[in-house]
Structures are given as C-alpha cells and as structure tokens.
Write an enzyme that holds these catalytic residues in place. Structure first.
Site, PDB file in Angstrom:
ATOM      1  N   LYS A 138       0.866  -1.173   0.000  1.00 49.20           N
ATOM      2  CA  LYS A 138       0.000   0.000   0.000  1.00 49.20           C
ATOM      3  C   LYS A 138       0.904   1.223   0.000  1.00 49.20           C
ATOM      4  O   LYS A 138       2.065   1.140   0.420  1.00 49.20           O
ATOM      5  CB  LYS A 138      -0.847  -0.022   1.280  1.00 49.20           C
ATOM      6  CG  LYS A 138      -2.121   0.756   1.209  1.00 49.20           C
ATOM      7  CD  LYS A 138      -3.312  -0.074   0.761  1.00 49.20           C
ATOM      8  CE  LYS A 138      -4.570   0.773   0.720  1.00 49.20           C
ATOM      9  NZ  LYS A 138      -5.764   0.026   0.377  1.00 49.20           N
ATOM     10  N   VAL A 144     -20.351   0.955  -4.602  1.00 45.89           N
ATOM     11  CA  VAL A 144     -20.539  -0.479  -4.340  1.00 45.89           C
ATOM     12  C   VAL A 144     -21.954  -0.756  -3.827  1.00 45.89           C
ATOM     13  O   VAL A 144     -22.644  -1.643  -4.335  1.00 45.89           O
ATOM     14  CB  VAL A 144     -19.488  -0.996  -3.321  1.00 45.89           C
ATOM     15  CG1 VAL A 144     -19.756  -2.455  -2.975  1.00 45.89           C
ATOM     16  CG2 VAL A 144     -18.080  -0.832  -3.871  1.00 45.89           C
ATOM     17  N   GLY A 166     -25.102   2.989   3.111  1.00 44.04           N
ATOM     18  CA  GLY A 166     -24.206   3.523   2.079  1.00 44.04           C
ATOM     19  C   GLY A 166     -24.525   2.938   0.719  1.00 44.04           C
ATOM     20  O   GLY A 166     -24.263   1.764   0.459  1.00 44.04           O
ATOM     21  N   VAL A 167     -25.169   3.743  -0.148  1.00 46.56           N
ATOM     22  CA  VAL A 167     -25.504   3.253  -1.489  1.00 46.56           C
ATOM     23  C   VAL A 167     -24.716   4.087  -2.524  1.00 46.56           C
ATOM     24  O   VAL A 167     -25.280   4.753  -3.371  1.00 46.56           O
ATOM     25  CB  VAL A 167     -27.023   3.239  -1.767  1.00 46.56           C
ATOM     26  CG1 VAL A 167     -27.624   1.928  -1.330  1.00 46.56           C
ATOM     27  CG2 VAL A 167     -27.755   4.411  -1.100  1.00 46.56           C
ATOM     28  N   GLY A 168     -23.394   4.010  -2.398  1.00 44.23           N
ATOM     29  CA  GLY A 168     -22.491   4.671  -3.348  1.00 44.23           C
ATOM     30  C   GLY A 168     -22.107   3.706  -4.456  1.00 44.23           C
ATOM     31  O   GLY A 168     -22.942   2.908  -4.919  1.00 44.23           O
TER      32      GLY A 168
HETATM   33  P1  NAD Z   1     -18.440   5.451  -2.235  1.00 42.39           P
HETATM   34  O1  NAD Z   1     -17.800   6.660  -1.661  1.00 42.39           O
HETATM   35  O2  NAD Z   1     -18.778   5.412  -3.680  1.00 42.39           O
HETATM   36  O3  NAD Z   1     -19.785   5.112  -1.439  1.00 42.39           O
HETATM   37  C1  NAD Z   1     -19.904   5.237  -0.071  1.00 42.39           C
HETATM   38  C2  NAD Z   1     -21.317   5.734   0.191  1.00 42.39           C
HETATM   39  O4  NAD Z   1     -21.518   5.746   1.593  1.00 42.39           O
HETATM   40  C3  NAD Z   1     -21.549   7.157  -0.315  1.00 42.39           C
HETATM   41  O5  NAD Z   1     -22.764   7.210  -1.023  1.00 42.39           O
HETATM   42  C4  NAD Z   1     -21.582   7.977   0.956  1.00 42.39           C
HETATM   43  O6  NAD Z   1     -22.431   9.100   0.834  1.00 42.39           O
HETATM   44  C5  NAD Z   1     -22.128   6.978   1.929  1.00 42.39           C
HETATM   45  N1  NAD Z   1     -21.808   7.243   3.322  1.00 42.39           N
HETATM   46  C6  NAD Z   1     -20.683   7.748   3.865  1.00 42.39           C
HETATM   47  N2  NAD Z   1     -20.779   7.809   5.204  1.00 42.39           N
HETATM   48  C7  NAD Z   1     -22.012   7.318   5.500  1.00 42.39           C
HETATM   49  C8  NAD Z   1     -22.701   7.105   6.700  1.00 42.39           C
HETATM   50  N3  NAD Z   1     -22.188   7.453   7.871  1.00 42.39           N
HETATM   51  N4  NAD Z   1     -23.949   6.567   6.649  1.00 42.39           N
HETATM   52  C9  NAD Z   1     -24.495   6.235   5.463  1.00 42.39           C
HETATM   53  N5  NAD Z   1     -23.888   6.428   4.286  1.00 42.39           N
HETATM   54  C10 NAD Z   1     -22.665   6.963   4.306  1.00 42.39           C
HETATM   55  O7  NAD Z   1     -17.454   4.248  -1.828  1.00 42.39           O
HETATM   56  P2  NAD Z   1     -17.497   2.771  -2.410  1.00 42.39           P
HETATM   57  O8  NAD Z   1     -16.455   2.644  -3.455  1.00 42.39           O
HETATM   58  O9  NAD Z   1     -18.894   2.376  -2.687  1.00 42.39           O
HETATM   59  O10 NAD Z   1     -16.944   1.953  -1.157  1.00 42.39           O
HETATM   60  C11 NAD Z   1     -17.783   1.665  -0.065  1.00 42.39           C
HETATM   61  C12 NAD Z   1     -16.983   0.877   0.983  1.00 42.39           C
HETATM   62  O11 NAD Z   1     -16.499  -0.336   0.415  1.00 42.39           O
HETATM   63  C13 NAD Z   1     -15.754   1.609   1.514  1.00 42.39           C
HETATM   64  O12 NAD Z   1     -15.570   1.252   2.855  1.00 42.39           O
HETATM   65  C14 NAD Z   1     -14.626   1.029   0.698  1.00 42.39           C
HETATM   66  O13 NAD Z   1     -13.383   1.097   1.375  1.00 42.39           O
HETATM   67  C15 NAD Z   1     -15.077  -0.407   0.563  1.00 42.39           C
HETATM   68  N6  NAD Z   1     -14.511  -1.079  -0.609  1.00 42.39           N
HETATM   69  C16 NAD Z   1     -14.722  -0.577  -1.854  1.00 42.39           C
HETATM   70  C17 NAD Z   1     -14.166  -1.231  -2.941  1.00 42.39           C
HETATM   71  C18 NAD Z   1     -14.401  -0.726  -4.343  1.00 42.39           C
HETATM   72  O14 NAD Z   1     -14.111  -1.470  -5.281  1.00 42.39           O
HETATM   73  N7  NAD Z   1     -14.943   0.473  -4.521  1.00 42.39           N
HETATM   74  C19 NAD Z   1     -13.399  -2.388  -2.762  1.00 42.39           C
HETATM   75  C20 NAD Z   1     -13.221  -2.893  -1.467  1.00 42.39           C
HETATM   76  C21 NAD Z   1     -13.773  -2.233  -0.392  1.00 42.39           C
END
Ligand code: NAD
Length: 374
Positions: A88, A197, A193-195
């Site tokens: 990392k 992923v 969290g509906v971002g």
């Molecule tokens: P993202 O930023 O696209 O989505 C995160 C979502 O969570 C956003 O919509 C944000 O508004 C929401 N959020 C933040 N804080 C919040 C809270 N307190 N309550 C409710 N919603 C909240 O991120 P992502 O890429 O979807 O990743 C989500 C998680 O998965 C992270 O922890 C990330 O480390 C983990 N992850 C992601 C990947 C990947 O491929 N993107 C891979 C492994 C792990």
C-alpha cells in the site's frame, strides 16, 4: 535542546511492523510530495494495493496507516487466491489542497524506481485520473485500463462493479449457511451507504427479489436507490438495527463496535466496507450473539480480483468465475468456524496465512505500458 523536541518514530520495532519486507520513504521538495510505500509480503507475487492521499497529522500516523493497510492487502489477496503480494502507499497531504499533476507525476517516478515490486491502484483521496497521471512515468499502476468488464459491460478500470458482485455472491453464501436457502425472494436487507458499491449491491439484491432498506448521508444517492430500486429509506440511527435478515455496511469502517453490536437484530452481517470491526475482539462478540459475520476482506475482494486480471488476456468469464470463488471461500470460513468455535474473522486470517505461507510466487502482475509508449 533540539533533541528534546524530536520524537522517535520506530520502524522495525513498530507495533504494526509485522515483518514487512520493504518500506520506502519518498520526498520531492519541488512538488511537496511526501509518501511512504509499504510492501508487506510478496511470497505470492508482487504487491498490489491502493495509493491513499490523506492529511495525516503526523508522520507516525501515516506510517501506522500504511503498515496496517499493506498487511491487510497480503491477507486479502492470499485469501482470494491471487498471485499477488500485499502493499500500500500513502501520500501525506490534503487531496483538496495539495494535489497537483506535478505531485502525482513525482509519485509515478518513485513507483517506477521500485521496479514493479509494488503497483498502485486508486484509494481514498486518489482517483483513476490521478493514477493515469502517475502512469506517465511508471508501468506500475493498476485499475486504469478501458476494457470489457467481468460482466461483459465496458469498464474504465473502476473495480466497484466487481466488488459489488463479489459482495452479492458472499452475501448469498452467508444466507445459504445461516438460513439454508439459495432463493433471496423476500429476504430483508438493510444497506448502509448506497455509493459505488452499495448501490450496485442493492441492484443485484433487488433483481434477486430481496426487500431493501437503505440509508446514505448523501440525499441524491439515497433517492436514487428509492426511485430506481424501490428501496425504503431508513434513518442513520436505525439502518444497522432494523429487524432484517442481513445488514450490509457499505459506507465506512468500525461500525461494528461495543455500542452497535448489542443492538443488532439481523442474523447476518455481509457488507463491502473495509475494517468493519472496531477492534479484532468484536468478531467474538458477534459470534456470541449468534450473528454470522462475513469477514470484510473476504467478501469485498471482487475489486482486487478484477484489477489483477486487467493486465492479462483473461476473458470476462474467467474473471467472473474467480469472483464467484468468494462464495466458496466464505463457506469454508463459516464451516471451519462452526467446527472450531472460533470467530469467522480469526478463521479468515488463519486461512489467508495458510495460503500465503505455502505458496510459491506465481506469474504475478505484468507491468502496464508506460503512457505514450503504445
Ligand atoms: P463510495 O464513496 O462510492 O460510497 C460510499 C457511500 O456511503 C456514499 O454514497 C456515501 O455518501 C455513503 N456514506 C458515507 N458515510 C455514511 C454514513 N455514515 N452513513 C451512510 N452512508 C454513508 O465508496 P465505495 O467505493 O462504494 O466503497 C464503499 C466501501 O467499500 C468503503 O468502505 C470502501 O473502502 C469499501 N470497498 C470498496 C471497494 C471498491 O471497489 N470500490 C473495494 C473494497 C472495499
């Protein structure tokens, strides 16, 4: 006088050092770059892991973070049976204030100097665009290529679709283990969290017939899940504690803690967010409450699997089949946990260690072509 004010920063005796193979500290005064690359273990292949940019308050904080994250990548890749090691990098600085193209280019030059022992992908504070800027000077960046994704759709390198699909597969394995069925019709799932992923996971679940409750701090993201998927909105206070079958935390870490665990009503925790457990012992607390926990680094490995194949000739189907193995790995973890009485997180660590200690390095990661070299 000066000596009195200098605080020592231990490296080899650092509590998180855990026999790291290699640490590099990079400084480029012209661009303001200060970065650390940590390579934990390369017994399965060269290291791959995100490059995080964060305004760490101290160098010590940055070192601790990079050591912990890098070790985590060794475990994640080994558990996913990838010919990859764990590494990392962190750039010390506020991405909104200190990020410049020159700084990213300087990082790229430093990565190139490591000769491929570590490749960087996007992480919090960096984007695919930043990685592409680094890629002007190094072949050792990943998750940036336009190609056909594992699902047959066009991909720009973003690993989120594969992470979401892998989480869906893992969630299904947890349901099969705990509830004894494959059919998700009517399964009640709460997603925090509906971002990138979480939304895609919600879509897979909806297509499989599940009933959804969602919460997101961003109203747009919440509304999209409500409008497009018929999900029901829930409040920040309630989302983890609804009387549902599965809670899927897909936002942030440390949500499973002393305060939250006693209030959980779901029998299964299966979400994509990293570092879900506030402390390692929270795993045992979940088991005591008869809650089946799908360890985060096992269930969210779809993205790293996808990135691994970016530089190969593998077909989308090969990638998808590899992501499907997340279900088998979790089933093995759940079964061993039942047999031994140990919590699932401990078992996942044990299984990852077996996989990275026994393995002799495979083909690993081929370098990207330098931008502009055709
Ligand atoms: P993202 O930023 O696209 O989505 C995160 C979502 O969570 C956003 O919509 C944000 O508004 C929401 N959020 C933040 N804080 C919040 C809270 N307190 N309550 C409710 N919603 C909240 O991120 P992502 O890429 O979807 O990743 C989500 C998680 O998965 C992270 O922890 C990330 O480390 C983990 N992850 C992601 C990947 C990947 O491929 N993107 C891979 C492994 C792990």
């Amino acid at each position: 006088m000066y000596l009195e004010t200098v605080k020592t920063m231990n490296v080899f005796s650092h509590p998180e050092f855990d026999n790291h193979e290699h640490l590099s500290f990079f400084c480029d005064p012209e661009t303001g770059l200060k970065a650390i690359v940590a390579i934990h273990n390369t017994s399965r292949g060269p290291a791959l892991g995100g490059c995080r940019m964060f305004p760490y308050a101290t160098d010590e904080e940055a070192l601790r973070d990079v050591l912990r994250l890098s070790r985590g990548m060794t475990y994640k890749s080994a558990l996913a049976n990838l010919d990859l090691g764990g590494g990392k990098s962190v750039i010390i600085g506020d991405p909104r204030e200190h990020k410049t193209e020159a700084l990213m280019e300087a990082m790229g030059k430093h990565l190139e100097s490591l000769g491929g022992r570590y490749s960087a992908a996007e992480d919090s504070g960096t984007s695919v665009a930043d990685l592409r800027v680094m890629g002007r000077h190094t072949r050792y960046v990943a998750g940036i290529a336009n190609r056909t994704g594992f699902d047959g759709n066009p991909s720009n390198g973003d690993p989120s679709p594969a992470t979401a699909y892998g989480t869906f597969i893992g969630l299904k394995a947890a349901v099969r283990h705990k509830l004894g069925h494959d059919d998700l019709t009517g399964l009640k799932v709460a997603i925090q969290g509906v971002g990138n992923v979480g939304f895609r996971l919600a879509r897979h679940l909806r297509e499989a017939g599940a009933e959804l409750w969602v919460h997101d701090i961003h109203q747009d993201n919440l509304q999209r899940a409500v409008d497009e998927l018929g999900a029901r909105p829930a409040s920040a206070e309630d989302i983890l504690f609804l009387p549902v079958d599965v809670v899927a935390p897909c936002a942030m870490g440390a949500v499973l803690n002393d305060a939250s665990i006693p209030k959980l009503k779901a029998g299964i925790i299966a979400g994509a967010a990293n570092n879900l457990l506030d402390r390692p012992e929270h795993d045992a607390m979940l088991k005591q409450q008869d809650i089946l926990y799908a360890p985060d680094f096992a269930i969210n490995a779809g993205g790293i699997i996808d990135v691994f194949y970016e530089r190969t000739d593998a077909t989308p189907e090969t990638v998808r089949k590899h992501v499907d193995t997340i279900g088998d790995t979790l089933t093995e973890i759940f079964n061993r946990s039942d047999r031994t009485g140990l919590p699932t997180g401990d078992i996942a660590n044990e299984l990852a260690e077996e996989r990275f200690q026994k393995h002799t390095a495979g083909a690993g990661l081929a370098p990207m072509r330098l931008a502009g070299t055709g």
